[in-house]
Design a protein around this motif. Structure first.
Motif, mmCIF file in Angstrom:
data_model
loop_
_atom_site.group_PDB
_atom_site.id
_atom_site.type_symbol
_atom_site.label_atom_id
_atom_site.label_comp_id
_atom_site.label_asym_id
_atom_site.label_seq_id
_atom_site.Cartn_x
_atom_site.Cartn_y
_atom_site.Cartn_z
ATOM 1 N N GLU A 1 0.020 2.792 -8.198
ATOM 2 C CA GLU A 1 1.182 3.509 -8.729
ATOM 3 C C GLU A 1 1.631 2.903 -10.046
ATOM 4 O O GLU A 1 1.494 1.706 -10.272
ATOM 5 C CB GLU A 1 2.337 3.475 -7.728
ATOM 6 N N THR A 2 2.160 3.765 -10.884
ATOM 7 C CA THR A 2 2.755 3.359 -12.146
ATOM 8 C C THR A 2 3.829 4.375 -12.489
ATOM 9 O O THR A 2 3.773 5.521 -12.049
ATOM 10 C CB THR A 2 1.697 3.281 -13.269
ATOM 11 N N ASN B 1 2.587 7.753 -17.566
ATOM 12 C CA ASN B 1 1.433 8.641 -17.577
ATOM 13 C C ASN B 1 0.154 7.818 -17.671
ATOM 14 O O ASN B 1 0.089 6.854 -18.428
ATOM 15 C CB ASN B 1 1.484 9.595 -18.778
ATOM 16 N N PRO C 1 -6.932 10.682 -12.570
ATOM 17 C CA PRO C 1 -5.520 11.050 -12.735
ATOM 18 C C PRO C 1 -5.300 12.505 -12.308
ATOM 19 O O PRO C 1 -6.168 13.353 -12.494
ATOM 20 C CB PRO C 1 -5.277 10.901 -14.235
ATOM 21 N N CYS D 1 -2.247 15.499 -12.677
ATOM 22 C CA CYS D 1 -1.060 15.729 -13.494
ATOM 23 C C CYS D 1 -0.219 16.866 -12.934
ATOM 24 O O CYS D 1 -0.699 17.972 -12.746
ATOM 25 C CB CYS D 1 -1.450 16.062 -14.926
ATOM 26 N N CYS E 1 1.339 12.308 -15.131
ATOM 27 C CA CYS E 1 -0.052 12.054 -14.745
ATOM 28 C C CYS E 1 -0.113 10.711 -14.024
ATOM 29 O O CYS E 1 0.259 9.677 -14.584
ATOM 30 C CB CYS E 1 -0.955 12.031 -15.976
ATOM 31 N N GLU E 2 -0.557 10.742 -12.770
ATOM 32 C CA GLU E 2 -0.685 9.530 -11.969
ATOM 33 C C GLU E 2 -1.988 9.575 -11.205
ATOM 34 O O GLU E 2 -2.629 10.614 -11.111
ATOM 35 C CB GLU E 2 0.515 9.366 -11.039
ATOM 36 N N TRP E 3 -2.387 8.423 -10.666
ATOM 37 C CA TRP E 3 -3.661 8.352 -9.968
ATOM 38 C C TRP E 3 -3.586 9.006 -8.591
ATOM 39 O O TRP E 3 -2.556 8.996 -7.935
ATOM 40 C CB TRP E 3 -4.092 6.899 -9.783
#
Length: 188
Positions: free
Chosen positions: A101-102, A105, A133, A135, A139-141
């Motif tokens: 997680e982050t 983007n 990614p 979106c 945009c996340e994994w």
């Protein structure tokens, strides 16, 4: 406050708002002249919907055996993170979620390896995945979804190797369908 409670309170709040809107539609007559049937039905239906959402979410939370947000890879890679996970019901298939997680983007894939062994050293899961990614607004994994079954007593050891730099947080969730008193970590 749990997510289950938030779901119920949100539905009850919407019910109160919609019921008040119906009272406005009636022109806010004196209390003895208000037609209460429709506002009360609206409020009751919203509360019932919130109660159902509360029960469904509480059931999912109750199955949580282990959940943690661990520090990820930072600027270094590969980084191996070890988790010791208890097993309360041997022989039951446990669900697993591993999600990098982050809050920003991402524009590149993340590669993770998940390796789970039991107390006797038997490999229960060994999987390497490249998470692309996805979106929506951000945009996340993607995440790794898997399952494993511990057959003997004792816990399992899971090692997650992050082969991609700049993965700040690793979210791990293990579910046990026979558990009924689990709790999610704050924010989930």
């Amino acid at each position: 406050m749990s997510t289950s409670t938030i779901l119920f309170l949100s539905a009850a709040g919407c019910g109160a708002l919609f019921a008040f809107c119906d009272l406005l539609r009636q022109g806010l007559p004196p209390l003895r002249k208000v037609r209460w049937t429709q506002p009360l039905v609206i409020f009751a239906c919203c509360c019932a919907f919130g109660g159902l959402a509360f029960l469904i979410d509480s059931d999912s939370a109750g199955e949580t055996l282990y959940e943690i947000e661990a520090e990820g890879s930072g600027t270094q890679a590969p980084v191996a993170i070890q988790f010791d996970i208890p097993v309360e019901h041997p022989g039951v298939e446990h669900s697993l979620l591993v999600a990098p997680e982050t809050g920003e983007n991402v524009d590149r894939p993340a590669e993770l390896q998940v390796h789970i062994t039991d107390a006797a050293g038997q490999v229960l899961l060994d999987r390497t995945e490249t998470l692309e990614p996805r979106c929506d607004d951000l945009c996340e994994w993607d995440a790794i979804y898997a399952s494993y079954t511990q057959t003997g007593p004792g816990g399992v050891t899971m090692v997650v190797t992050i082969n991609t730099p700049d993965v700040p947080v690793l979210h791990v969730h293990v579910g046990d369908p026979e558990k009924t008193d689990g709790h999610r970590i704050p924010g989930y």
